[in-house]
Design an enzyme around this catalytic site. Structure first.
Site, PDB file in Angstrom:
ATOM      1  N   GLN A 172       0.865  -1.350   0.174  1.00 29.21           N
ATOM      2  CA  GLN A 172       0.171  -0.124   0.117  1.00 29.21           C
ATOM      3  C   GLN A 172       0.934   1.194   0.058  1.00 29.21           C
ATOM      4  OE1 GLN A 172      -2.031   1.299   3.752  1.00 29.21           O
ATOM      5  NE2 GLN A 172      -4.063   1.275   2.457  1.00 29.21           N
ATOM      6  N   GLY A 173       0.672   1.979  -0.952  1.00 29.16           N
ATOM      7  CA  GLY A 173       1.440   3.433  -1.014  1.00 29.16           C
ATOM      8  C   GLY A 173       0.699   4.408  -0.787  1.00 29.16           C
TER       9      GLY A 173
ATOM     10  N   SER B  89       0.729   6.522   2.821  1.00 30.45           N
ATOM     11  CA  SER B  89       1.413   7.341   3.753  1.00 30.45           C
ATOM     12  C   SER B  89       2.791   8.104   3.071  1.00 30.45           C
ATOM     13  CB  SER B  89       1.793   6.651   5.076  1.00 30.45           C
ATOM     14  OG  SER B  89       0.640   6.116   5.879  1.00 30.45           O
TER      15      SER B  89
ATOM     16  N   GLU C 210     -13.412  -3.157   5.535  1.00 28.83           N
ATOM     17  CA  GLU C 210     -13.394  -4.162   6.396  1.00 28.83           C
ATOM     18  C   GLU C 210     -13.997  -4.190   7.642  1.00 28.83           C
ATOM     19  OE1 GLU C 210     -12.059  -7.920   8.001  1.00 28.83           O
ATOM     20  OE2 GLU C 210     -12.427  -7.103   6.055  1.00 28.83           O
TER      21      GLU C 210
ATOM     22  N   SER D 124       4.513  -1.069   4.225  1.00 29.07           N
ATOM     23  CA  SER D 124       4.750  -2.426   4.810  1.00 29.07           C
ATOM     24  C   SER D 124       4.674  -3.589   3.642  1.00 29.07           C
ATOM     25  CB  SER D 124       3.665  -2.845   5.943  1.00 29.07           C
ATOM     26  OG  SER D 124       3.731  -2.133   6.744  1.00 29.07           O
TER      27      SER D 124
END
Length: 351
Positions: free
Chosen positions: A126-127, A129, A244, A161
């Site tokens: 995930q890009g 932040s 989610e 991450s």
């Protein structure tokens, strides 16, 4: 409102338990029991076991490989997975980019990505932040300039991450610098083998390499890899972050840790008896279990309410479940630490 499980749901729980006992490889089971991190290969192997059973993407639509389970069944599955304990499928794939593609992706994108995401052939990171754009994500500054049929991307992402494992990334970029903060943001998919990407490790306080900083210098991303419309990325990101709902309290993780603390306490001798028989220990465990039961009932009420309303939108009360669930995970971990000492901590080698 009757929060008891039906006979069919209890039978489903038994089926899930039986599957985990039989299908979870012993080496992965041992690592999960000891709280050790899995390697990339191990998570891929387990994901494909789930995929072969048809359980790798339980919340997806059946058209794209979902199970068709009810919200209660999904909750049961996740709780039993946590209590086994067994690894969760990669959240970036299953809970984040997958639902976004199903909701907003083109037919070509769905056909290309969804089957490979489900099997973990494609590992996404995930890009989102950036330095100065974490809690205030709308302040992101990574720029994407349209050049023919490509976007040219320049900027930096932070706390990315598993970027060192990933072969794809979903990221937010600014395509209209003149617009308001929440506007002018576009959602792209990026091949991590693209020229101009530099991934540098961030070693966290526990000594592990889990997260990274990522530098993007003139990275060319085809327009065909844009999700939805240009400058509508903020809407898609909000959908991702609110998608989610089932299992967000992670009751199963706390139950598993309390169970482990009980097991260990039964082997810790204090004088002529064991810690498990100490009234103070029993009172503390009972208090924690009462809170877990209350949280579980609240989770079930929310599931029942969301199923009845069928709005498709995340209930804001799920944030309360997340907060309380995190607090109870911490309490269960502290109990385990006090009972087991250093044996409750994660080690990457046998001692």
């Amino acid at each position: 409102m009757d929060l008891r499980l039906t006979d069919a749901e209890l039978a489903f729980r038994d089926d899930v338990k039986t599957f985990f006992r039989a299908a979870l490889p012993p080496d992965i089971a041992r690592k999960c029991r000891l709280g050790q991190r899995l390697s990339r290969e191990e998570l891929v192997r387990w994901t494909r076991i789930l995929h072969d059973r048809g359980w790798a993407t339980p919340a997806w639509s059946t058209e794209w490989g979902g199970t068709g389970w009810s919200a209660v069944q999904q909750y049961i599955f996740k709780e039993e997975l946590h209590m086994a304990p067994a690894p969760e499928p990669l959240s970036f794939n299953v809970n984040m980019i997958g639902p976004v593609l199903i909701a907003f992706g083109s037919d070509a994108q769905k056909r290309e990505f969804l089957p490979r995401i489900a099997r973990l052939d494609y590992w996404f990171c995930q890009g989102f932040s950036e330095p100065g754009a974490g809690s205030d994500l709308a302040a992101l500054r990574t720029q994407a300039r349209l050049d023919g049929d490509h976007y040219v991307v320049n900027g930096q992402k932070l706390w990315t991450s598993t970027a060192h494992h990933a072969n794809w990334c979903f990221l937010l970029v600014r395509t209209n610098p003149a617009a308001k903060k929440q506007e002018g943001i576009t959602y792209l998919l990026m091949d991590m083998k693209s020229p101009g990407i530099t991934v540098r490790p961030i070693i966290t306080i526990d000594g592990h390499h889990e997260t990274n900083e990522m530098f993007l210098e003139n990275v060319r991303i085809p327009v065909s890899l844009r999700i939805g419309e240009e400058n509508k990325g903020w809407d898609y990101a909000k959908y991702l972050l609110g998608n989610e709902r089932s299992g967000i309290a992670r009751v199963g993780i706390s139950k598993m840790r309390v169970r482990r603390a009980r097991e260990l306490a039964a082997a810790v001798r204090i004088g002529d008896h064991f810690l498990a028989g100490e009234p103070a220990f029993q009172e503390r465990v009972a208090a924690l279990e009462v809170e877990l039961k209350a949280l579980e009932m609240t989770q079930m009420r929310l599931i029942a309410q969301s199923t009845a309303e069928a709005s498709g939108k995340a209930d804001p009360k799920s944030s309360i479940l997340k907060l309380k669930g995190s607090e109870l995970q911490q309490s269960a971990t502290e109990l385990l630490l006090e009972v087991a000492g250093y044996e409750s901590m994660e080690f990457d080698a046998d001692f």
